[in-house]
Design a protein around this motif. Structure first.
Motif, PDB file in Angstrom:
ATOM      1  N   THR A   1      -6.923  -6.857   0.852  1.00  0.00           N
ATOM      2  CA  THR A   1      -7.739  -7.109  -0.332  1.00  0.00           C
ATOM      3  C   THR A   1      -7.284  -8.435  -0.905  1.00  0.00           C
ATOM      4  O   THR A   1      -6.103  -8.614  -1.213  1.00  0.00           O
ATOM      5  CB  THR A   1      -7.561  -5.998  -1.385  1.00  0.00           C
ATOM      6  OG1 THR A   1      -7.948  -4.740  -0.834  1.00  0.00           O
ATOM      7  CG2 THR A   1      -8.399  -6.280  -2.622  1.00  0.00           C
ATOM      8  N   SER A   2      -8.199  -9.391  -1.017  1.00  0.00           N
ATOM      9  CA  SER A   2      -7.802 -10.732  -1.466  1.00  0.00           C
ATOM     10  C   SER A   2      -8.707 -11.198  -2.590  1.00  0.00           C
ATOM     11  O   SER A   2      -9.719 -10.562  -2.910  1.00  0.00           O
ATOM     12  CB  SER A   2      -7.857 -11.726  -0.303  1.00  0.00           C
ATOM     13  OG  SER A   2      -9.167 -11.779   0.224  1.00  0.00           O
TER      14      SER A   2
ATOM     15  N   GLN B   1     -11.470 -12.655  -4.122  1.00  0.00           N
ATOM     16  CA  GLN B   1     -12.819 -13.097  -3.781  1.00  0.00           C
ATOM     17  C   GLN B   1     -13.452 -13.884  -4.927  1.00  0.00           C
ATOM     18  O   GLN B   1     -14.452 -14.550  -4.747  1.00  0.00           O
ATOM     19  CB  GLN B   1     -13.689 -11.868  -3.468  1.00  0.00           C
ATOM     20  CG  GLN B   1     -13.171 -11.014  -2.314  1.00  0.00           C
ATOM     21  CD  GLN B   1     -13.154 -11.772  -1.003  1.00  0.00           C
ATOM     22  OE1 GLN B   1     -14.104 -12.481  -0.668  1.00  0.00           O
ATOM     23  NE2 GLN B   1     -12.073 -11.634  -0.251  1.00  0.00           N
TER      24      GLN B   1
ATOM     25  N   LYS C   1      -3.238 -11.802  -1.812  1.00  0.00           N
ATOM     26  CA  LYS C   1      -3.837 -10.736  -1.026  1.00  0.00           C
ATOM     27  C   LYS C   1      -2.895  -9.532  -1.002  1.00  0.00           C
ATOM     28  O   LYS C   1      -1.673  -9.686  -1.006  1.00  0.00           O
ATOM     29  CB  LYS C   1      -4.172 -11.192   0.394  1.00  0.00           C
ATOM     30  CG  LYS C   1      -3.002 -11.628   1.252  1.00  0.00           C
ATOM     31  CD  LYS C   1      -3.492 -12.095   2.620  1.00  0.00           C
ATOM     32  CE  LYS C   1      -2.341 -12.597   3.484  1.00  0.00           C
ATOM     33  NZ  LYS C   1      -2.810 -13.102   4.795  1.00  0.00           N
TER      34      LYS C   1
ATOM     35  N   SER D   1      -7.161   5.218  -1.309  1.00  0.00           N
ATOM     36  CA  SER D   1      -7.108   4.020  -2.138  1.00  0.00           C
ATOM     37  C   SER D   1      -5.677   3.746  -2.563  1.00  0.00           C
ATOM     38  O   SER D   1      -4.878   4.665  -2.752  1.00  0.00           O
ATOM     39  CB  SER D   1      -7.984   4.213  -3.380  1.00  0.00           C
ATOM     40  OG  SER D   1      -7.792   3.166  -4.300  1.00  0.00           O
TER      41      SER D   1
ATOM     42  N   ASN E   1      -9.282  -1.591   1.670  1.00  0.00           N
ATOM     43  CA  ASN E   1      -9.212  -2.173   3.009  1.00  0.00           C
ATOM     44  C   ASN E   1      -7.793  -2.579   3.379  1.00  0.00           C
ATOM     45  O   ASN E   1      -6.892  -2.592   2.539  1.00  0.00           O
ATOM     46  CB  ASN E   1     -10.146  -3.387   3.088  1.00  0.00           C
ATOM     47  CG  ASN E   1     -11.585  -3.017   2.770  1.00  0.00           C
ATOM     48  OD1 ASN E   1     -12.062  -1.964   3.184  1.00  0.00           O
ATOM     49  ND2 ASN E   1     -12.248  -3.875   2.024  1.00  0.00           N
TER      50      ASN E   1
ATOM     51  N   SER F   1     -12.684  -3.078  -8.644  1.00  0.00           N
ATOM     52  CA  SER F   1     -12.859  -2.673  -7.245  1.00  0.00           C
ATOM     53  C   SER F   1     -11.601  -1.967  -6.773  1.00  0.00           C
ATOM     54  O   SER F   1     -10.492  -2.260  -7.228  1.00  0.00           O
ATOM     55  CB  SER F   1     -13.157  -3.884  -6.352  1.00  0.00           C
ATOM     56  OG  SER F   1     -12.088  -4.804  -6.401  1.00  0.00           O
TER      57      SER F   1
ATOM     58  N   CYS G   1      -4.061  -6.597 -10.936  1.00  0.00           N
ATOM     59  CA  CYS G   1      -3.937  -5.725  -9.764  1.00  0.00           C
ATOM     60  C   CYS G   1      -2.987  -4.574 -10.071  1.00  0.00           C
ATOM     61  O   CYS G   1      -1.796  -4.815 -10.334  1.00  0.00           O
ATOM     62  CB  CYS G   1      -3.410  -6.510  -8.561  1.00  0.00           C
ATOM     63  SG  CYS G   1      -4.404  -7.952  -8.123  1.00  0.00           S
TER      64      CYS G   1
ATOM     65  N   ILE H   1      -8.639  -0.799  -4.090  1.00  0.00           N
ATOM     66  CA  ILE H   1      -7.870  -1.408  -3.001  1.00  0.00           C
ATOM     67  C   ILE H   1      -7.984  -0.458  -1.818  1.00  0.00           C
ATOM     68  O   ILE H   1      -7.214   0.496  -1.685  1.00  0.00           O
ATOM     69  CB  ILE H   1      -6.399  -1.620  -3.418  1.00  0.00           C
ATOM     70  CG1 ILE H   1      -6.340  -2.529  -4.662  1.00  0.00           C
ATOM     71  CG2 ILE H   1      -5.595  -2.235  -2.276  1.00  0.00           C
ATOM     72  CD1 ILE H   1      -4.953  -2.642  -5.271  1.00  0.00           C
TER      73      ILE H   1
END
Length: 267
Positions: A16-17, A19, A60, A69, A13, A9, A27, A11
C-alpha cells in the motif's frame, strides 16, 4: 475545505503506497504488516502504530499477512489545518501534521477499539449525504486527534528506538492483561523484570506521570464502564477488579473520582 477530499482506505494489498501526493496521510498499522518504508528507509516492528505523513513523503506499507486487513490509511487535504476547529486549538493535534519530523504514536491498549470505531464512522459518513454531515466528520476527526494526542498513548518519532518508550508500552500492555490481579507498581515491575524505580523513571520520562497513575487510570476506567453499562452488583464489580472488599472498592473510587460507586451508576 472540500470534505469529499477526505478518504479512508484499508491496508489490504501486499503493498500500500501513497497514491495521493497532495494529501496528508495518517497510517494506522495494525497486525499483519511487515514494515513501512518512508523516503527509502525501511522501518520494522510497526504494528499498532499511527504515522502522520506529509504530502512530500514517499511511503509504502508492506504486508506479510494477505488474509486480513492490516489497518487504515486516512487521507486528509492540506486545507484541513485551516479549519477553525483545529486552527483555534492550543494543543498538539495540528503539530502532529506540521512537524518537521515524522510523528509515530503507539496506541495504548484499549484505545485501539475506539480509534477503529471513529475511523469506521468517518468512512460511513463520507459515503452518505446526511444533513450536518460535514460537522459530524470534523467532530470525529477532532476526537481522533484528541485520542492520538492523549497521555494514554506513547508519542515518539519514526527514528526513535527508545528503550524506555518500549518498556512503558509493555507496562501498559501488562496493566491491560493483569489489572484484575495486580494493583501495585512493584508487581508489574517484577513481571517486566525491572526495578520499581526504573519503571517509575521510564513512565515519568515518557508520559509525564508516575507508574501508579496508569494503574489507577485503568481501574477507574474499568470501574466506571462496569457500573454504567452492566447489571453486575457493586460487590461483584469490586471483586472482579481485584479489590479485597466492597468497602475498599468504594473508598478507592471516592478517593480518585470524588464519587461513590452508587453515584457513578446513577449519573
Amino acid at each position: 475545505m472540500n470534505i469529499d477530499t477526505i478518504k479512508i482506505s484499508g491496508i489490504l494489498n501486499k503493498i500500500t503506497s501513497n497514491q495521493n501526493m497532495i494529501s496528508y496521510a495518517v497510517c494506522w498499522i495494525q497486525n499483519g504488516a511487515k514494515a513501512i518504508e518512508i523516503n527509502d528507509t525501511l522501518y520494522k516492528n510497526v504494528s499498532n502504530s499511527i504515522f502522520f505523513l506529509k504530502p512530500n513523503c514517499n511511503w509504502k506499507i508492506i504486508k506479510q499477512d494477505l488474509t486480513t486487513s492490516s489497518g487504515y490509511v486516512l487521507y486528509l487535504p492540506k486545507s484541513i489545518l485551516n479549519h477553525p476547529t483545529f486552527k483555534n486549538l492550543h494543543i498538539t493535534e495540528v503539530r502532529l501534521l506540521n512537524s518537521d519530523e515524522i510523528p509515530k504514536i503507539k496506541l495504548s491498549p484499549g484505545i485501539e477499539t475506539r480509534v477503529q470505531a471513529i475511523l469506521e464512522m468517518l468512512d460511513e459518513l463520507l459515503s452518505t449525504h446526511l444533513k450536518h454531515r460535514e460537522e459530524a466528520i470534523i467532530s470525529l476527526l477532532n476526537t481522533f486527534f484528541v485520542y492520538c494526542d492523549g497521555k494514554c498513548n506513547i508519542k515518539s518519532v519514526i527514528s526513535d528506538s527508545n528503550a524506555k518508550s518500549a518498556l512503558v508500552y509493555k507496562f501498559k500492555k501488562s496493566i491491560d492483561n493483569n489489572i484484575t490481579q495486580y494493583h501495585e507498581v512493584r508487581q508489574f515491575a517484577n513481571i517486566l523484570n525491572v526495578s520499581r524505580k526504573y519503571l517509575n523513571e521510564s513512565v515519568k520520562e515518557v508520559l509525564g506521570v508516575n507508574a501508579k497513575h496508569l494503574i489507577i487510570e485503568q481501574l477507574v476506567m474499568r470501574s466506571r464502564h462496569s457500573l454504567k453499562f452492566t447489571d453486575k452488583t457493586i460487590k461483584e464489580i469490586g471483586y472482579e477488579l481485584g479489590f479485597s472488599s466492597p468497602d475498599y472498592f468504594s473508598y478507592f473510587l471516592k478517593k480518585h473520582t470524588g464519587t461513590t460507586p452508587s453515584q457513578i451508576r446513577k449519573s
